[in-house]
Scaffold this motif. Structure first.
Motif, PDB file in Angstrom:
ATOM      1  N   SER A  14       0.832  -1.195   0.000  1.00 28.85           N
ATOM      2  CA  SER A  14       0.000   0.000   0.000  1.00 28.85           C
ATOM      3  C   SER A  14       0.872   1.253   0.000  1.00 28.85           C
ATOM      4  CB  SER A  14      -0.922   0.015   1.221  1.00 28.85           C
ATOM      5  OG  SER A  14      -0.160   0.164   2.410  1.00 28.85           O
ATOM      6  N   THR A  15       0.332   2.331  -0.552  1.00 26.59           N
ATOM      7  CA  THR A  15       1.064   3.605  -0.511  1.00 26.59           C
ATOM      8  C   THR A  15       1.209   4.100   0.918  1.00 26.59           C
ATOM      9  OG1 THR A  15      -1.032   4.785  -0.887  1.00 26.59           O
ATOM     10  CG2 THR A  15       0.337   4.311  -2.821  1.00 26.59           C
ATOM     11  N   SER A  16       0.233   3.798   1.771  1.00 25.44           N
ATOM     12  CA  SER A  16       0.329   4.216   3.172  1.00 25.44           C
ATOM     13  C   SER A  16       1.508   3.527   3.865  1.00 25.44           C
ATOM     14  CB  SER A  16      -0.975   3.922   3.909  1.00 25.44           C
ATOM     15  OG  SER A  16      -1.302   2.552   3.833  1.00 25.44           O
ATOM     16  N   THR A  17       1.789   2.264   3.485  1.00 19.19           N
ATOM     17  CA  THR A  17       2.947   1.563   4.038  1.00 19.19           C
ATOM     18  C   THR A  17       4.244   2.243   3.624  1.00 19.19           C
ATOM     19  OG1 THR A  17       1.828  -0.577   4.136  1.00 19.19           O
ATOM     20  CG2 THR A  17       4.236  -0.623   4.008  1.00 19.19           C
ATOM     21  N   LEU A  18       4.347   2.598   2.350  1.00 14.46           N
ATOM     22  CA  LEU A  18       5.561   3.271   1.872  1.00 14.46           C
ATOM     23  C   LEU A  18       5.756   4.618   2.565  1.00 14.46           C
ATOM     24  CD1 LEU A  18       5.455   2.516  -1.961  1.00 14.46           C
ATOM     25  CD2 LEU A  18       6.908   1.463  -0.233  1.00 14.46           C
ATOM     26  N   ARG A  19       4.651   5.349   2.745  1.00 13.52           N
ATOM     27  CA  ARG A  19       4.765   6.655   3.422  1.00 13.52           C
ATOM     28  C   ARG A  19       5.211   6.470   4.871  1.00 13.52           C
ATOM     29  NH1 ARG A  19      -0.222   7.547   0.497  1.00 13.52           N
ATOM     30  NH2 ARG A  19       0.134   8.981  -1.251  1.00 13.52           N
ATOM     31  N   TYR A  20       4.664   5.463   5.533  1.00  5.59           N
ATOM     32  CA  TYR A  20       5.032   5.234   6.932  1.00  5.59           C
ATOM     33  C   TYR A  20       6.493   4.812   7.048  1.00  5.59           C
ATOM     34  CZ  TYR A  20       5.091   3.255  11.624  1.00  5.59           C
ATOM     35  OH  TYR A  20       5.411   2.974  12.923  1.00  5.59           O
ATOM     36  N   TYR A  21       6.929   3.903   6.179  1.00  2.26           N
ATOM     37  CA  TYR A  21       8.334   3.482   6.193  1.00  2.26           C
ATOM     38  C   TYR A  21       9.273   4.657   5.929  1.00  2.26           C
ATOM     39  CZ  TYR A  21       6.940  -1.466   6.202  1.00  2.26           C
ATOM     40  OH  TYR A  21       6.415  -2.695   6.534  1.00  2.26           O
ATOM     41  N   ASP A  22       8.833   5.584   5.082  1.00  7.61           N
ATOM     42  CA  ASP A  22       9.627   6.794   4.835  1.00  7.61           C
ATOM     43  C   ASP A  22       9.692   7.658   6.095  1.00  7.61           C
ATOM     44  OD1 ASP A  22       9.202   9.740   2.684  1.00  7.61           O
ATOM     45  OD2 ASP A  22      10.939   8.979   3.772  1.00  7.61           O
ATOM     46  N   ASP A  23       8.545   7.838   6.747  1.00  6.32           N
ATOM     47  CA  ASP A  23       8.474   8.688   7.940  1.00  6.32           C
ATOM     48  C   ASP A  23       9.382   8.193   9.060  1.00  6.32           C
ATOM     49  OD1 ASP A  23       4.901   9.413   7.614  1.00  6.32           O
ATOM     50  OD2 ASP A  23       6.668  10.332   6.693  1.00  6.32           O
ATOM     51  N   ILE A  24       9.507   6.864   9.202  1.00  5.00           N
ATOM     52  CA  ILE A  24      10.326   6.326  10.295  1.00  5.00           C
ATOM     53  C   ILE A  24      11.759   6.042   9.857  1.00  5.00           C
ATOM     54  CG2 ILE A  24       8.311   5.325  11.437  1.00  5.00           C
ATOM     55  CD1 ILE A  24       9.185   2.588  10.438  1.00  5.00           C
ATOM     56  N   GLY A  25      12.079   6.347   8.596  1.00  5.61           N
ATOM     57  CA  GLY A  25      13.441   6.187   8.114  1.00  5.61           C
ATOM     58  C   GLY A  25      13.825   4.775   7.729  1.00  5.61           C
ATOM     59  N   LEU A  26      12.848   3.865   7.619  1.00  3.43           N
ATOM     60  CA  LEU A  26      13.143   2.474   7.287  1.00  3.43           C
ATOM     61  C   LEU A  26      13.352   2.279   5.794  1.00  3.43           C
ATOM     62  CD1 LEU A  26      13.375  -0.498   8.169  1.00  3.43           C
ATOM     63  CD2 LEU A  26      10.878  -0.670   7.978  1.00  3.43           C
ATOM     64  N   PHE A  27      12.544   2.955   4.986  1.00  2.18           N
ATOM     65  CA  PHE A  27      12.639   2.808   3.529  1.00  2.18           C
ATOM     66  C   PHE A  27      12.328   4.161   2.897  1.00  2.18           C
ATOM     67  CE2 PHE A  27      12.937   0.363  -0.236  1.00  2.18           C
ATOM     68  CZ  PHE A  27      11.981   0.823  -1.121  1.00  2.18           C
ATOM     69  N   LYS A  28      13.392   4.848   2.464  1.00  2.51           N
ATOM     70  CA  LYS A  28      13.252   6.198   1.935  1.00  2.51           C
ATOM     71  C   LYS A  28      13.101   6.160   0.414  1.00  2.51           C
ATOM     72  CE  LYS A  28      13.912   9.297   4.345  1.00  2.51           C
ATOM     73  NZ  LYS A  28      12.964  10.043   5.235  1.00  2.51           N
ATOM     74  N   PRO A  29      12.331   7.072  -0.151  1.00  6.34           N
ATOM     75  CA  PRO A  29      12.274   7.168  -1.609  1.00  6.34           C
ATOM     76  C   PRO A  29      13.618   7.607  -2.176  1.00  6.34           C
ATOM     77  CG  PRO A  29      11.144   9.018  -0.594  1.00  6.34           C
ATOM     78  CD  PRO A  29      11.502   8.084   0.516  1.00  6.34           C
ATOM     79  N   MET A  30      13.827   7.319  -3.450  1.00  2.11           N
ATOM     80  CA  MET A  30      15.075   7.707  -4.087  1.00  2.11           C
ATOM     81  C   MET A  30      15.177   9.222  -4.218  1.00  2.11           C
ATOM     82  SD  MET A  30      17.918   6.637  -5.309  1.00  2.11           S
ATOM     83  CE  MET A  30      17.612   4.876  -5.503  1.00  2.11           C
ATOM     84  N   ARG A  31      14.004   9.843  -4.443  1.00  5.57           N
ATOM     85  CA  ARG A  31      14.004  11.300  -4.601  1.00  5.57           C
ATOM     86  C   ARG A  31      12.669  11.860  -4.136  1.00  5.57           C
ATOM     87  NH1 ARG A  31      12.485  14.975  -8.637  1.00  5.57           N
ATOM     88  NH2 ARG A  31      11.835  13.307 -10.063  1.00  5.57           N
ATOM     89  N   VAL A  32      12.698  13.042  -3.542  1.00  6.05           N
ATOM     90  CA  VAL A  32      11.487  13.768  -3.168  1.00  6.05           C
ATOM     91  C   VAL A  32      11.529  15.133  -3.838  1.00  6.05           C
ATOM     92  CG1 VAL A  32      10.125  14.739  -1.285  1.00  6.05           C
ATOM     93  CG2 VAL A  32      11.348  12.588  -0.932  1.00  6.05           C
ATOM     94  N   ASP A  33      10.493  15.430  -4.608  1.00  7.12           N
ATOM     95  CA  ASP A  33      10.441  16.710  -5.296  1.00  7.12           C
ATOM     96  C   ASP A  33      10.338  17.841  -4.273  1.00  7.12           C
ATOM     97  OD1 ASP A  33       9.019  19.067  -6.681  1.00  7.12           O
ATOM     98  OD2 ASP A  33       9.515  17.765  -8.379  1.00  7.12           O
ATOM     99  N   ALA A  34      11.262  18.776  -4.336  1.00  4.43           N
ATOM    100  CA  ALA A  34      11.322  19.852  -3.343  1.00  4.43           C
ATOM    101  C   ALA A  34      10.105  20.763  -3.399  1.00  4.43           C
ATOM    102  CB  ALA A  34      12.597  20.676  -3.546  1.00  4.43           C
ATOM    103  N   GLU A  35       9.502  20.907  -4.577  1.00  3.84           N
ATOM    104  CA  GLU A  35       8.367  21.817  -4.717  1.00  3.84           C
ATOM    105  C   GLU A  35       7.037  21.141  -4.385  1.00  3.84           C
ATOM    106  OE1 GLU A  35      10.339  24.546  -8.290  1.00  3.84           O
ATOM    107  OE2 GLU A  35       8.384  23.600  -8.564  1.00  3.84           O
ATOM    108  N   THR A  36       6.852  19.923  -4.860  1.00  2.00           N
ATOM    109  CA  THR A  36       5.556  19.255  -4.685  1.00  2.00           C
ATOM    110  C   THR A  36       5.530  18.280  -3.511  1.00  2.00           C
ATOM    111  OG1 THR A  36       6.161  17.440  -6.166  1.00  2.00           O
ATOM    112  CG2 THR A  36       5.170  19.399  -7.179  1.00  2.00           C
ATOM    113  N   GLY A  37       6.709  17.823  -3.071  1.00  5.74           N
ATOM    114  CA  GLY A  37       6.763  16.818  -2.022  1.00  5.74           C
ATOM    115  C   GLY A  37       6.489  15.411  -2.515  1.00  5.74           C
ATOM    116  N   TYR A  38       6.333  15.219  -3.838  1.00  7.75           N
ATOM    117  CA  TYR A  38       6.063  13.900  -4.390  1.00  7.75           C
ATOM    118  C   TYR A  38       7.271  12.990  -4.194  1.00  7.75           C
ATOM    119  CZ  TYR A  38       1.974  15.801  -6.840  1.00  7.75           C
ATOM    120  OH  TYR A  38       0.780  16.381  -7.146  1.00  7.75           O
ATOM    121  N   ARG A  39       6.993  11.735  -3.825  1.00  2.29           N
ATOM    122  CA  ARG A  39       8.046  10.740  -3.644  1.00  2.29           C
ATOM    123  C   ARG A  39       8.244   9.958  -4.942  1.00  2.29           C
ATOM    124  NH1 ARG A  39       4.898  10.918   1.065  1.00  2.29           N
ATOM    125  NH2 ARG A  39       6.022  10.839   3.071  1.00  2.29           N
TER     126      ARG A  39
END
Length: 273
Positions: A14-39
């Motif tokens: 789920s996308t919610s799982t990916l967002r949560y893993y990003d929030d806790i530092g377990l699995f970060k996206p390769m890039r986050v758009d600085a303007e939109t915040g898109y992962r």
């Protein structure tokens, strides 16, 4: 690079799982758009994600998973742990069997370190065709099969004959906490839909023409189809394409033993500029 929704569908999380893993530092996206915040995620991140999901299936807490990843747990050690979990899961009933098959598919990916995928991807054009469909937010293989069978029974009662194999269409959902709503679709002749035009919950439409459809066949249990999704996602990324529309899953042969099932997974794609 893939948007979070696209990467989630390829990874079958789920996308919610990916967002949560990003929030806790377990699995970060390769890039986050600085303007939109898109992962945005890269296809080679699947290996780390599969390790996380495999360890989670073994019952590890997320803090323990972080420690295991920091210690660079070997594929052989992880394989042994997964095989032990697999033996326990075999004692459970249908719902547990579905989880077991997902673990097996991720294990195969880990064993190969994400390389040498044997699936054959075909790039083809798909013409527009009429379908009759109904949406559901049921999750999991068995609930969706029950819903599809009920839909087919209703069409039979209305004397509407399918003109091709059943399809599952995966659309992004705006209804939390479900990430995708599933549309069960049946190809029909142009005139057939008039008998159900006013039935509540029934949609009559033409699926759009797709100039470039990346397609892969999965021969085996639908429980283990995650491997086909990841093989297809790898091909899309390696060959410089982006996903250009919702996924289609075509049930070419869904009869008899599950291991004899034949399923086609399709993604509309465009060449990256």
């Amino acid at each position: 690079m893939f948007k979070i929704r696209e990467f989630a569908e390829i990874a079958q999380v789920s996308t919610s799982t990916l967002r949560y893993y990003d929030d806790i530092g377990l699995f970060k996206p390769m890039r986050v758009d600085a303007e939109t915040g898109y992962r945005y995620y890269a296809i080679d991140q699947l290996l780390r994600l599969n390790r996380i999901l495999a360890l989670k299936a073994l019952g590890f807490e997320l803090t323990q998973i972080t420690a295991c990843l920091d210690e660079e747990l070997s594929p052989d050690a992880l394989q042994g742990m997964l095989r032990l979990r697999q033996a326990k899961l075999q004692q459970h009933i249908q719902a547990e069997q579905e989880q077991l098959a997902h673990i097996e598919a991720r294990l195969k990916y880990i064993e190969r370190e994400g390389n040498n995928l044997s699936h054959e991807v075909v790039l083809k054009a798909v013409k527009s065709f009429p379908v009759i469909s109904s949406r559901t937010q049921a999750t999991g293989f068995l609930p969706n099969v029950h819903y599809a069978n009920a839909f087919l029974d209703m069409l039979k009662q209305k004397e509407v004959s399918p003109d091709g194999p059943l399809l599952y269409l995966y659309n992004e959902s705006s209804f939390s906490p479900v990430d995708f709503d599933v549309e069960i679709a049946v190809p029909i002749e142009h005139s057939s839909g008039s008998r159900l035009a006013h039935d509540a919950g029934v949609i009559i439409q033409h699926l759009p023409e797709v100039p470039q459809m990346a397609s892969i066949l999965h021969h085996g249990s639908p429980h283990a189809i995650v491997e086909a999704y990841q093989a297809l996602g790898t091909w899309i990324g390696v060959h410089g394409y982006t996903i250009a529309g919702p996924c289609r899953k075509v049930c070419l042969c869904w009869k008899g033993e599950l291991n004899d099932y034949l399923t086609e997974v399709q993604f509309p794609v465009e060449k990256q500029p």
